[in-house]
Motif scaffolding. Structure first.
Motif, PDB file in Angstrom:
ATOM      1  N   ALA A  96      -3.645  14.267   6.962  1.00 44.37           N
ATOM      2  CA  ALA A  96      -3.269  14.731   5.625  1.00 44.37           C
ATOM      3  C   ALA A  96      -3.885  16.089   5.337  1.00 44.37           C
ATOM      4  O   ALA A  96      -3.259  16.948   4.701  1.00 44.37           O
ATOM      5  CB  ALA A  96      -3.713  13.709   4.581  1.00 44.37           C
ATOM      6  N   ARG A  97      -5.114  16.305   5.784  1.00 43.74           N
ATOM      7  CA  ARG A  97      -5.761  17.603   5.589  1.00 43.74           C
ATOM      8  C   ARG A  97      -4.999  18.699   6.328  1.00 43.74           C
ATOM      9  O   ARG A  97      -4.823  19.809   5.813  1.00 43.74           O
ATOM     10  CB  ARG A  97      -7.205  17.550   6.069  1.00 43.74           C
ATOM     11  N   MET A  98      -4.532  18.401   7.522  1.00 44.95           N
ATOM     12  CA  MET A  98      -3.772  19.388   8.275  1.00 44.95           C
ATOM     13  C   MET A  98      -2.458  19.704   7.579  1.00 44.95           C
ATOM     14  O   MET A  98      -2.004  20.858   7.584  1.00 44.95           O
ATOM     15  CB  MET A  98      -3.515  18.887   9.696  1.00 44.95           C
ATOM     16  N   ALA A  99      -1.831  18.692   6.966  1.00 47.65           N
ATOM     17  CA  ALA A  99      -0.596  18.932   6.211  1.00 47.65           C
ATOM     18  C   ALA A  99      -0.854  19.904   5.065  1.00 47.65           C
ATOM     19  O   ALA A  99      -0.045  20.813   4.802  1.00 47.65           O
ATOM     20  CB  ALA A  99      -0.051  17.613   5.678  1.00 47.65           C
ATOM     21  N   ALA A 100      -1.980  19.734   4.372  1.00 46.71           N
ATOM     22  CA  ALA A 100      -2.328  20.640   3.280  1.00 46.71           C
ATOM     23  C   ALA A 100      -2.589  22.053   3.803  1.00 46.71           C
ATOM     24  O   ALA A 100      -2.196  23.043   3.167  1.00 46.71           O
ATOM     25  CB  ALA A 100      -3.556  20.123   2.538  1.00 46.71           C
ATOM     26  N   LEU A 116       4.616  15.219   4.306  1.00 46.11           N
ATOM     27  CA  LEU A 116       3.767  15.111   5.492  1.00 46.11           C
ATOM     28  C   LEU A 116       2.469  14.376   5.183  1.00 46.11           C
ATOM     29  O   LEU A 116       2.055  13.472   5.920  1.00 46.11           O
ATOM     30  CB  LEU A 116       3.450  16.507   6.041  1.00 46.11           C
ATOM     31  N   ALA A 117       1.807  14.773   4.085  1.00 41.52           N
ATOM     32  CA  ALA A 117       0.536  14.152   3.722  1.00 41.52           C
ATOM     33  C   ALA A 117       0.707  12.658   3.446  1.00 41.52           C
ATOM     34  O   ALA A 117      -0.204  11.861   3.699  1.00 41.52           O
ATOM     35  CB  ALA A 117      -0.063  14.844   2.504  1.00 41.52           C
ATOM     36  N   ALA A 118       1.868  12.276   2.924  1.00 44.40           N
ATOM     37  CA  ALA A 118       2.120  10.872   2.602  1.00 44.40           C
ATOM     38  C   ALA A 118       2.225   9.998   3.844  1.00 44.40           C
ATOM     39  O   ALA A 118       1.929   8.799   3.791  1.00 44.40           O
ATOM     40  CB  ALA A 118       3.394  10.746   1.762  1.00 44.40           C
ATOM     41  N   VAL A 119       2.646  10.575   4.970  1.00 44.16           N
ATOM     42  CA  VAL A 119       2.877   9.767   6.176  1.00 44.16           C
ATOM     43  C   VAL A 119       1.934  10.128   7.320  1.00 44.16           C
ATOM     44  O   VAL A 119       1.960   9.468   8.363  1.00 44.16           O
ATOM     45  CB  VAL A 119       4.344   9.909   6.648  1.00 44.16           C
ATOM     46  N   CYS A 120       1.113  11.169   7.153  1.00 43.07           N
ATOM     47  CA  CYS A 120       0.182  11.588   8.211  1.00 43.07           C
ATOM     48  C   CYS A 120      -1.251  11.201   7.885  1.00 43.07           C
ATOM     49  O   CYS A 120      -2.191  11.858   8.335  1.00 43.07           O
ATOM     50  CB  CYS A 120       0.279  13.100   8.435  1.00 43.07           C
TER      51      CYS A 120
END
Length: 326
Positions: A96-100, A116-120
């Protein structure tokens, strides 16, 4: 009205801290030990790696390998494949951090980063295979089984919650000429250090909240209220479920063999790990600044439901005797 409720809640929290100061001190001490021995060692290297992966363009390189299926199936940008892969290796909330960071580096839109953050935001093999498989069930096969269920249900979650339209394909850009390795490395380490401290802070505060709930008897009340539900799930004791919904690690530790059948415990562990607990959700909020917290909650709830259904189906097919052996 809302401000009054907040003020009243803060006052009650302060009074409880004063009343049960010894228990809260023990809870913080135990949580600090957990952070120093498990949380920070597990997350810090992956936080550094995720920042470096984006800075040097590795996310785009990995995305290029999975560009077509990732965009067609999940309607997400190709660079998100790296965040998904990291989430399966590093554990929450690294993906999720990488998505941000992809959003802040303008490699995807905010809507795409929310999806992405919701599913990663998934757990990794060290936790599911090491702690849950070998530690909780004393079976490597059980850990691998749980990890496979976790991955498949996460991919199904990404498909169910995918944006309405697929993004347009983007050409891979070469960033090597802009790289300055020493500043990038320093920035990655400092950023990972801050993120690790933020995550640890929520581990501490939820450990205190959990201790207070035990002291005032709220857990006893909830156990009595939901006892019929736990019996339906073939669990004689729902303590692990209730604790795990707040703080995952302590909840899993409470799912001992005398709390229910092997199948029931596998389903409970699978669902709890997919949800992550409130502590993980707030840890995610600290490393996804600028993104939607509601989207992360929705993703974890859907993931938990799908993990429950998939594990329930799987344990009806896979013999439990095979999962009991190493």
């Amino acid at each position: 009205m809302r401000s009054r409720l907040y003020s009243a809640g803060c006052l009650v929290f302060l009074l409880l801290l004063c009343r049960y100061s010894a228990a809260c001190t023990d809870a913080v001490r135990a949580a600090l030990h957990l952070c120093l021995t498990s949380v920070i060692p597990a997350l810090f290297p992956f936080f550094v790696a995720s920042t470096l992966a984006i800075s040097c363009g590795l996310a785009q390189t990995i995305g290029a390998l999975f560009a077509v299926p990732f965009r067609k199936l999940f309607h997400l940008p190709a660079c998100g494949a790296a965040a998904m892969l990291l989430s399966f290796l590093g554990g929450y909330p690294a993906g999720a951090r990488m998505a941000a960071e992809l959003y802040h580096n303008k490699q995807c839109t905010r809507e795409q980063a929310n999806a992405l953050a919701a599913v990663c935001n998934n757990t990794g093999p060290a936790f599911l295979i090491g702690m849950c498989g070998n530690g909780l069930f004393h079976s490597l096969r059980a850990g691998i089984f749980l990890y496979l269920v976790h991955i498949i249900s996460a991919l199904l979650t990404a498909f169910v919650l995918r944006p309405k339209t697929a993004p347009k394909s983007a050409a891979l850009t070469n960033q090597s000429e802009f790289l300055r390795w020493i500043p990038l490395f320093v920035q990655a380490v400092l950023s990972a250090g801050r993120a690790s401290l933020h995550v640890s802070a929520f581990v501490l505060v939820f450990s205190v909240i959990l201790s207070l709930l035990r002291q005032v008897g709220i857990f006893s009340f909830l156990l009595c209220a939901f006892a019929p539900v736990f019996r339906t799930l073939s669990l004689s004791d729902g303590t692990g479920i209730l604790i795990g919904m707040l703080e995952l690690t302590q909840g899993l530790a409470s799912l001992t063999p005398d709390t229910g059948t092997l199948a029931a415990r596998l389903i409970a562990v699978s669902s709890l790990c997919a949800f992550g607990g409130c502590s993980v959700l707030f840890q995610t909020a600290t490393v996804t600044e600028g993104l939607s917290f509601r989207a992360c909650i929705r993703g974890k709830l859907v993931h938990a439901v799908l993990a429950f259904c998939l594990c329930l189906l799987a344990v009806s097919v896979v013999p439990t005797s095979w999962l009991e052996t190493r």
